[in-house]
Every structure is written in structure tokens, then in C-alpha cells.
Design an enzyme around this catalytic site. Structure first.
Site, PDB file in Angstrom:
ATOM      1  CD  GLU A   1      -3.104  -0.945   2.152  1.00  0.00           C
ATOM      2  OE1 GLU A   1      -2.864  -0.287   3.180  1.00  0.00           O
ATOM      3  OE2 GLU A   1      -4.180  -1.520   1.959  1.00  0.00           O
TER       4      GLU A   1
ATOM      5  CD  GLU B   1      -3.979  -5.669   2.876  1.00  0.00           C
ATOM      6  OE1 GLU B   1      -4.631  -4.956   3.651  1.00  0.00           O
ATOM      7  OE2 GLU B   1      -2.763  -5.517   2.672  1.00  0.00           O
TER       8      GLU B   1
HETATM    9  C1  GAL Z   1      -3.992  -2.382   5.233  1.00  0.00           C
HETATM   10  C2  GAL Z   1      -2.586  -2.940   5.316  1.00  0.00           C
HETATM   11  C3  GAL Z   1      -2.520  -4.222   6.125  1.00  0.00           C
HETATM   12  C4  GAL Z   1      -3.336  -4.116   7.365  1.00  0.00           C
HETATM   13  C5  GAL Z   1      -4.738  -3.721   7.023  1.00  0.00           C
HETATM   14  C6  GAL Z   1      -5.659  -3.636   8.213  1.00  0.00           C
HETATM   15  O1  GAL Z   1      -3.967  -1.010   5.022  1.00  0.00           O
HETATM   16  O2  GAL Z   1      -2.082  -3.183   4.038  1.00  0.00           O
HETATM   17  O3  GAL Z   1      -1.164  -4.487   6.408  1.00  0.00           O
HETATM   18  O4  GAL Z   1      -2.761  -3.161   8.203  1.00  0.00           O
HETATM   19  O5  GAL Z   1      -4.728  -2.472   6.398  1.00  0.00           O
HETATM   20  O6  GAL Z   1      -6.959  -3.241   7.875  1.00  0.00           O
END
Ligand code: GAL
Length: 665
Positions: free
Chosen positions: A152, A309
Site C-alpha cells: 500500500e 485485502e
Molecule cells: C492495510 C494494510 C494491512 C493491514 C490492514 C488492516 O492497510 O495493508 O497491512 O494493516 O490495512 O486493515
């Protein structure tokens, strides 16, 4: 060289896996449980720097070797991180100059994550040395499927105001403008005595006593996005020396994250990846989820993309972190798939016991496998496996929504007509209306090819180039329809207001002329002749060639047009000059869509998502019922969730999903 393609058997189901947190004795158990859940793609080594390079130039790959071998032996494909997202403490101790500086001049210290300046040559050098080691060691490993650069990019460190960034900003400006005269013109520095006489007088827009120069802020956003993109390219090019697998990074197309211009990034990715978390601070998180998925597909040029994610339940970074209702995880995941995702992945595999994210949900919760979350995960994994045939297919839409990060930076500036509305509010209002009507929307950049669409909606596109405005006007004149909302077409790409009456760039297309904005006070509503109500914005407008559809009956623009439609050549330009209430917005969008020849079911239940993916030979209809009551859907073919044959109208229960492999007529 043609870009390497992401290849996976079916739709990927997976997660971030951070096994460093656990004793190695747990790892084989993890792999066995992953197989039980149908996990077949995991992202590893995302935050691995301090493990794999514990001391400067000393590498230790023992643990990573074992994890890779275990996953590979378990038949789980690997998305390998370059580990550069968060530098280890030794690096910032040795080189404190890599630390980012905030706009108030204060340093952001290590102890969290992503504490590095995007323009730091020292950071770049160290990061590339690590990438070289990792790519050299694993570049040919048969377990790998994808490279995951950093994580990210820009999540926390997008805007850095340190001296190194300031020097880099000057260089970027010099390349862009060539001369100081050109820069002074673009930024309008004759106002407020801001004229620059030497490049070294220019700063990153650090906090000032009063409002900062909008041109400087806008260029700083562009520069900052470009700096991180340059970092991505550098890591990617290093990987390419050792591997011909696809390279990507995970985007954050999310409501409150807006620092990167992903249209400029998209072409550099071998496959577009997005991370998405429901944002309960928004009125309607489900609509924003669908929008994020549609933007991801737009960035992929309509090709499949990967959801890298999301969460199985609550996140831990909102003021109140909501758990998901039973079935919600499945509905949300299927919304992404319906809108073009060929992967459904999560953060993270096993809920942490320690560290900043210990209260963030995971596939395997603190409660263990004796939990509703785990059971739904296993069920979802099975379903994703069964619908593998959908992978590679595309979504078809005849409506597009024009969206620009660049314009948004200018629109949501420090001084504007009202702070009661942002571009995103406008985007989600119009998108929400389309979504509630079940109309599938492609998200496109200004200047994109419009052939193939019947209707283009343009919510709050504040700044636009002459060329992009002309392209939209030509397309409408040749038979297209555009629906444009207020505070669009106001400025050019330098944030220079277009004169002669708003909305300068679209005045002729819309057949209206606005003399003055007259925003409403907070929480005040004004009425329209149709009985609709509106908030936030009114403007003092006359219709030049447009037909008036609705008129203000009260408020600061009483008696003046509020919604108009203009015949423009063979097409039509609709103008919605206010924030209509949701029902009126839906009715207006419906009217414009029908007028444009879009196929739409006026009684479409607003909680139902109905989207089709097809690959030329076959098509799949996704019906996702976000409501509590059953809805009726019409389809023919095999329903893949239940395996039942469908021959016409069938019911999708409240909260359920259906995916019908349609019979080709
Ligand atoms: C994203 C990140 C992850 C984790 C996640 C939690 O922004 O890539 O590593 O922190 O959020 O929601």
C-alpha cells in the site's frame, strides 16, 4: 516485452500470512488449516525487512526459506513481498534522514510503519539492495505466482515535506515547467506577492499562516504520487532482472484515501490489485465497496483484477469497528467477484496476539476454528473454488462514471464555496443512485474512449482540460448522453477558473449559464417544484438552450432552474446543480438513463446487486441480496451456490447470493 500475465487456476482465495509472529511449530498447522479453508494464494514477507536483514547487509533467509517450502509443498501459491514497506530500526538509526517530515515540519519517527521519505536516495538504495537479494534468491522458485512490491505505497507516507522532498519537488517542477515564468503563470503567483525568482525559493507546501497557494498544493499532490510511482518502478525493474513473473502492488481505492493518482499508476502494473475495507464512517459502506470494485476494474481497463485485502470481520482503525453480520463476508466477497475480481484475499491469516493489529479480524480468529467466522471462511473458500470457471471473464456496462484524482485534489481545496460537500459525496450520491437501480457502471478517466457507452455521468469534475471537455462534448453531440453535477467544469488543469459563467467547460454542452454559487447552510434543506428537496448547494443559473426539468421554490436561488436537460446535437446534456435527496437523485438518474436507451428495470429493489460477467462463450449472473427480504430474479441456467437448475423467475433469500451460469439462448 509484453507484460507478464497473472495466471492462477480459477479464482484465488487467500490472505496475508505473517508467520514470523508465531513459533515455527505452528506453521505446518497453518498450512493444513489453509488447505481446509481452500486458501490457495498467500502474500508473505510483506513486512519482513527486519527479519531477513537483521543487521545492515547481513541477510538471514532461513525462516523465509522454510515458509516458502512449506507453502509450496502444500500446493499454496505465493505472492512474494519485497519487504520494503517498513524499514527496520537499524536503518533509521543509521540514517535518520530517511524519516518523513509532516507539513508542520515535525519528523515522523519510527515505531509505527512506513516511516520513510519517498524521495530519499538512501532509502531507495537500501530497499533496492534488499529487493536484489530477495529476487535473486527466489526469482525462479516454482512456488511463486506474483511479486508484491512494498505494501500500500503511500498509505501513511504519501506526503513528505522534508528537505530531500523539497529538493526533489523543485526538480520535478523544473522538468514540468522548464522556466520559472511558466511556473509563476501556472500558480498565479502574482497574487499575494508570491512570485518566485529562483528555483530554490520554492518549498514543499509546508504549513503557512494563511491558505496556501492552490497551484503549489496541486502540483505537490502530483509530484508526491509520481515519487512513489517511481519507487514502484525501481523495485519492479530490479525484480525483472531475476524473474519474469507479474509484478504488482496493492492499491487503496478507498473513500478516505486519496493521495495517489492511480490512473497514472495503472499501466505500470502487470495486474491491478486493490485492498478494500468497509468504512462505517460513510452513510452507505456497501455502495462505496461496489464503487471501489468498479474503480479497480476501470484501472484494469476492464480486465480482471485481484482483491488482495479485505477483512473477515472488524478492522481496528475506525472509531467503532463493526463486526460483520452472518453472511456479510460472503456477500461482500461476491460483490468484488461480480465486479471483476479474480481473487478474494484478506488481511490476515491468523489474528495477531500482539502488536498494533491484535484486534483486527482474520481468517482464523482468536477464538480458533470453533467459531462462526471460521465456518463462514471455509464455506466461502468452497464457493470460490466452485465458481472458478468465472475467472478471466469481463463485466459489461453501458454506463460510465468519470472520475479523476487530479481534479479531486483541486476541488477539495482549502478555500472553496462550501466545506459541506466533497467530490466523493457527489460521486457516491450519483453512483448510489445508479447502484440502487441495478445499473452496472464502468469507472473511467477523463479523456477515456466513450464509444460503447450510452450514458456518462460526471459527478463534480471540477477541473478538466480543454481537450477532455471537447471530447465529452463531441461524444454527446454525436448521440451520447451526459449527466453532469454541480461544481464541474469550473477550472482548467492549472486550477484557473474558466470565465464567462459557470460551468465554463460544459456551458454549451449543458445549455446553462451560472452567475453565482449560493450554497446552503449546514443541515438546511431547500425545496424544488417537483416536491424534491436538496441540500448543500444551489446556484444562480439561467437556461440558455436547456429545458428546465426542476426549479427552486425556495432557498437562495428561488425561482431559478435546478435540474435541466439540453439537446446537444444528436445527444443530451443533463445538469443536476444541487445535492438532490436520494429518491429524487434516483428518479433523475433513471430518467436520464431511460432517455439514453440504457436497459433498466425502474422497480429494481435497491438492496439487490445484479451484475453479469461474460467471456464471449458463457455468462454468469450474480445476484447479491443485501436486504433482509427475498427478491425475485429472472434467469435461466445452473445456480452455482446451490447447484439447482433455474428456469425463469426465482427467489434470492434475504442476505443470500446466487450465481447463475446462464444458458445461452
Ligand atoms: C492495510 C494494510 C494491512 C493491514 C490492514 C488492516 O492497510 O495493508 O497491512 O494493516 O490495512 O486493515
Amino acid at each position: 516485452m509484453t507484460a507478464p500475465r497473472f495466471r492462477h487456476d480459477g479464482i484465488a482465495f487467500g490472505c496475508d500470512y505473517n508467520p514470523e509472529q508465531w513459533d515455527p511449530s505452528v506453521w505446518p498447522e497453518d498450512i493444513a488449516s489453509m488447505r481446509e479453508a481452500g486458501v490457495d494464494l498467500v502474500a508473505i514477507n510483506i513486512f519482513g525487512w527486519s527479519q531477513v536483514e537483521p543487521r545492515p547487509g547481513e541477510y538471514d533467509f532461513e525462516a523465509l526459506d522454510s515458509i516458502i517450502e512449506l507453502l509450496h509443498a502444500g500446493g499454496i501459491r505465493i505472492d512474494l513481498g519485497t519487504a520494503t514497506s517498513s524499514p527496520p530500526p537499524w536503518l533509521s538509526t543509521l540514517h535518520p534522514e530517511i524519516l518523513p517530515v509532516a507539513e508542520d515540519g515535525t519528523t515522523r519517527f519510527p515505531g509505527g510503519r512506513q516511516a520513510w521519505c519517498p524521495s530519499s536516495p538512501v532509502f531507495r538504495e537500501r530497499a533496492l539492495a534488499l529487493v536484489e537479494q530477495i529476487a535473486g534468491r527466489y526469482g525462479q522458485h516454482p512456488g511463486l505466482e506474483l511479486w508484491h512490491v512494498s505494501n500500500e505505497l503511500g498509505c501513511h507516507n504519501a506526503l513528505c515535506y522534508c528537505d530531500t522532498s523539497t529538493a526533489a519537488f523543485r526538480g520535478w517542477l523544473e522538468r514540468k515547467y522548464g522556466t520559472l515564468d511558466a511556473l509563476n503563470r501556472a500558480w498565479g503567483t502574482t497574487f499575494w506577492s508570491q512570485r518566485y525568482g529562483a528555483w530554490n525559493e520554492i518549498l514543499t507546501p509546508r504549513l503557512t499562516l494563511s491558505t496556501r497557494n492552490p497551484g503549489q498544493l496541486l502540483d505537490f499532490h502530483r509530484f508526491s504520487s509520481d515519487e512513489l510511482l517511481d519507487h514502484f518502478r525501481a523495485e519492479r525493474d530490479m525484480i525483472r532482472r531475476h524473474s519474469d513473473l507479474p509484478v504488482t502492488t496493492n492499491f487503496m481505492v478507498e473513500a478516505h484515501i486519496r493521495n495517489l493518482d492511480y490512473w497514472r499508476w495503472a499501466d505500470e502494473m502487470d495486474v491491478i490489485c486493490n485492498d478494500h475495507y468497509l468504512d462505517h464512517r460513510l452513510g452507505d459502506p456497501i455502495r462505496e465497496l461496489a464503487f471501489s470494485a468498479d474503480v479497480s476494474r476501470g484501472l484494469a481497463g476492464g480486465d480482471p483484477w485481484l482483491l488482495l485485502e479485505q477483512s473477515t470481520g472488524a478492522v481496528n482503525w475506525q472509531p467503532i469497528n463493526h463486526a460483520k453480520a452472518p453472511g456479510e463476508l460472503t456477500r461482500n466477497s461476491l460483490t468484488h467477484v461480480a465486479r471483476g475480481a479474480d481473487a478474494v484475499c484478506f488481511f490476515q491469516w491468523r489474528a495477531s496476539q500482539q502488536g498494533a493489529e491484535k484486534f483486527h479480524s482474520a481468517l482464523l480468529p482468536h477464538a480458533g476454528t470453533e467459531s462462526a467466522v471460521w465456518r463462514e471462511v471455509v464455506e466461502l473458500g468452497g464457493l470460490i473454488d466452485r465458481i472458478g470457471e468465472v475467472a478471466g471473464s469481463r463485466v459489461v456496462a453501458d454506463v460510465a462514471l468519470m472520475f479523476s484524482w487530479d481534479s479531486n485534489w483541486a476541488a477539495d481545496s482549502e478555500m472553496r464555496p462550501t466545506h459541506e460537500v466533497t467530490v466523493l459525496d457527489q460521486v457516491l450520491a450519483v453512483y448510489g443512485a445508479l447502484h440502487s437501480l441495478g445499473i452496472t457502471v464502468d469507472v473511467i478517466a477523463p479523456g477515456a474512449d466513450l464509444s460503447g457507452y450510452r450514458l456518462v455521468v460526471v459527478p463534480g469534475l471540477y477541473s478538466v482540460t480543454d481537450q477532455d471537455a471537447a471530447a465529452l462534448d463531441d461524444w454527446v453531440s454525436n448521440g451520447g448522453s451526459a449527466l453532469i453535477t454541480f461544481f464541474s467544469g469550473i477550472a482548467d488543469e492549472d486550477d484557473r477558473v474558466r470565465l464567462g459563467g459557470y460551468p465554463g467547460a460544459f456551458r454549451d454542452l449543458l445549455g446553462v449559464r451560472v452567475e453565482e454559487f449560493a450554497p446552503l447552510a449546514a443541515r438546511v434543506t431547500a425545496g424544488l417544484a417537483s416536491g424534491a428537496t436538496a441540500t448543500v448547494w444551489t446556484e444562480r443559473m439561467t437556461a440558455t438552450t436547456a429545458t428546465v426539468i426542476d426549479t427552486w421554490v425556495d432557498g437562495p436561488s428561488a425561482g431559478m432552474p435546478a435540474v435541466t436537460r439540453n439537446d446537444r446535437g444528436a445527444g443530451a446534456g443533463w445538469y443536476v446543480s444541487t445535492m438532490l435527496d436520494a429518491e429524487a437523485m434516483r428518479a433523475t438518474v433513471l430518467r436520464a438513463a431511460v432517455d439514453a436507451g440504457v436497459t433498466v428495470e425502474p422497480k429494481h429493489p435497491s438492496e439487490l446487486e445484479l451484475i453479469r460477467r461474460s467471456n464471449g462463450d458463457a455468462s454468469w449472473l450474480f445476484a447479491i441480496n443485501h436486504g433482509a427480504t427475498p427478491v425475485t430474479v429472472d434467469a435461466r441456467g445452473e445456480e452455482l451456490v446451490t447447484g439447482v437448475s433455474i428456469a425463469g423467475a426465482f427467489e434470492v433469500a434475504g442476505g443470500a447470493v446466487a450465481i447463475v451460469r446462464e444458458v445461452v439462448q
